[in-house]
Scaffold this motif. Structure first.
Motif, short mmCIF file in Angstrom:
data_model
loop_
_atom_site.label_atom_id
_atom_site.label_comp_id
_atom_site.label_asym_id
_atom_site.label_seq_id
_atom_site.Cartn_x
_atom_site.Cartn_y
_atom_site.Cartn_z
N ARG A 1 0.69 -1.22 0.05
CA ARG A 1 0.04 0.35 0.26
C ARG A 1 1.06 1.47 0.07
N GLY A 2 2.14 1.50 -1.01
CA GLY A 2 2.93 2.34 -1.03
C GLY A 2 3.69 2.38 0.24
N ASN A 3 3.93 1.71 1.27
CA ASN A 3 4.53 2.02 1.91
C ASN A 3 6.47 1.72 1.45
N GLN A 4 7.36 2.42 1.03
CA GLN A 4 8.32 2.34 0.73
C GLN A 4 9.12 1.34 1.74
N ILE A 5 9.45 1.89 2.98
CA ILE A 5 10.18 0.63 4.08
C ILE A 5 9.59 -0.96 4.14
N LYS A 6 8.17 -0.22 4.10
CA LYS A 6 7.81 -2.09 3.68
C LYS A 6 8.53 -2.95 2.08
N ALA A 7 7.99 -2.54 1.38
CA ALA A 7 8.65 -2.38 -0.52
C ALA A 7 9.96 -2.67 -0.38
N ALA A 8 11.07 -2.10 0.72
CA ALA A 8 12.54 -2.23 0.80
C ALA A 8 12.42 -3.35 0.97
N GLU A 9 12.14 -3.83 1.93
CA GLU A 9 12.04 -4.57 2.84
C GLU A 9 12.06 -6.61 1.90
N LEU A 10 11.00 -5.92 1.53
CA LEU A 10 9.87 -7.25 0.46
C LEU A 10 10.96 -7.34 -0.31
N LEU A 11 11.79 -6.19 -1.14
CA LEU A 11 12.49 -6.61 -2.32
C LEU A 11 14.07 -6.90 -1.85
N GLY A 12 14.37 -6.37 -0.65
CA GLY A 12 15.57 -6.82 -0.14
C GLY A 12 16.51 -5.84 -0.48
N LEU A 13 15.78 -4.27 -0.91
CA LEU A 13 16.48 -3.16 -1.45
C LEU A 13 16.86 -2.29 -0.40
N ASN A 14 17.77 -1.00 -0.18
CA ASN A 14 17.84 -0.50 -0.10
C ASN A 14 16.71 0.86 -0.47
#
Length: 221
Positions: free
Chosen positions: A186-199
Motif C-alpha cells: 500500500r505504498g509503504n516504501q520501507i515495507k516494500a524495500a524490505e520485501l524486495l531486499g533493497l535499500n
C-alpha cells in the motif's frame, strides 16, 4: 529561447479491467483522475456474453499469428460451437492464447471438435482466478520469461530484434516487480524495500526512474 504555446485538440481513451471505484476506496487510484476520465464510460461485455463474436475473433487471432510466423488453421464447425458455449473465464485473452496454441502445436489444417474439447478442459484447470492468461500452475518465472521470449523472437519473422535486448528485458521485469511490491504494501516504501531486499534509497530511486506511481491507502477517520 522563447516559448510559443501550441493549441492541441485531443481525446483521451482509457481502458481497464479493474473496478476503479473499489481501487479508489482502497486508496490505490486517484478519485480526481477517475472523474476526469469518466466522461463517456463504455462497458465491453465479457466474451461469454457475446459468444457470436468468437468466430470473428478466432479468424483475427489466426491472422495475427500468421504475421508472426505461426501457421493459420481452421476450426471445424463443431469446434466453433464448443467454443461459443464455453464460458471463457479468462475472457478474450484466454481465447487469443488458445488460438496461438492451436497454431503452434497442431500440424493439421483443420482443428477438430475433439481437440477443442480437450484444450478447453485443460483451460478450465489453467486459468488464473482473476481472469488472466492461461498458465500452468507450476510455471516458473524463468519458464514464463522463456515463453514470452519465444513469442517475441517469432514476431520478427526470422530477423533479430533491435540490440539492447538484455537491458530491455530487465526493465520489463523490474517495473511490474516494483509496482506489485509497492501495491502489496500500500505504498509503504520501507515495507516494500524490505520485501524486495533493497535499500530504501535504492527503491526510491527506482520508483522515480521507472515512473511507478502507487497511491497510499486513504487514512481512516
Amino acid at each position: 529561447t522563447m516559448r510559443t504555446p501550441i493549441k492541441t485538440d485531443v481525446r483521451i481513451v482509457a481502458a481497464t479491467n479493474k473496478d476503479l471505484r473499489t481501487l479508489i476506496n482502497q486508496g490505490l487510484f486517484r478519485e480526481d483522475l477517475f472523474y476526469r476520465l469518466n466522461v463517456v464510460p463504455l462497458r465491453l461485455p465479457a466474451l461469454r456474453e457475446r459468444s457470436e463474436d468468437v468466430p470473428d475473433l478466432v479468424r483475427h487471432f489466426f491472422k495475427q499469428g500468421a504475421s508472426e510466423g505461426l501457421q493459420t488453421k481452421r476450426i471445424s464447425a463443431g469446434g466453433i460451437e464448443l467454443m461459443k458455449r464455453y464460458p471463457w473465464p479468462g475472457n478474450v485473452r484466454e481465447l487469443e492464447n488458445l488460438v496461438r496454441r492451436l497454431a503452434a502445436l497442431y500440424s493439421q489444417d483443420e482443428i477438430s471438435a475433439e481437440i477443442i474439447e480437450a484444450e478447453l478442459k485443460t483451460g478450465e484447470r489453467s486459468v488464473v482466478p482473476d481472469g488472466g492468461a492461461l498458465i500452468p500452475d507450476d510455471l516458473s518465472i524463468g519458464q514464463a520469461v522463456e515463453h514470452f521470449l519465444q513469442r517475441y523472437f517469432a514476431s520478427f519473422a526470422g530477423d533479430l530484434p533491435p540490440s539492447g535486448l538484455y537491458q530491455r528485458i530487465l526493465a520489463e521485469v523490474e517495473y511490474p516487480l516494483v509496482l506489485a511490491s509497492m501495491t502489496a504494501t500500500r505504498g509503504n516504501q520501507i515495507k516494500a524495500a524490505e520485501l524486495l531486499g533493497l535499500n530504501r534509497n535504492t527503491l526510491r530511486k527506482k520508483i522515480r526512474e521507472l515512473g511507478v506511481n502507487v497511491y497510499k491507502a486513504a487514512r481512516q477517520p
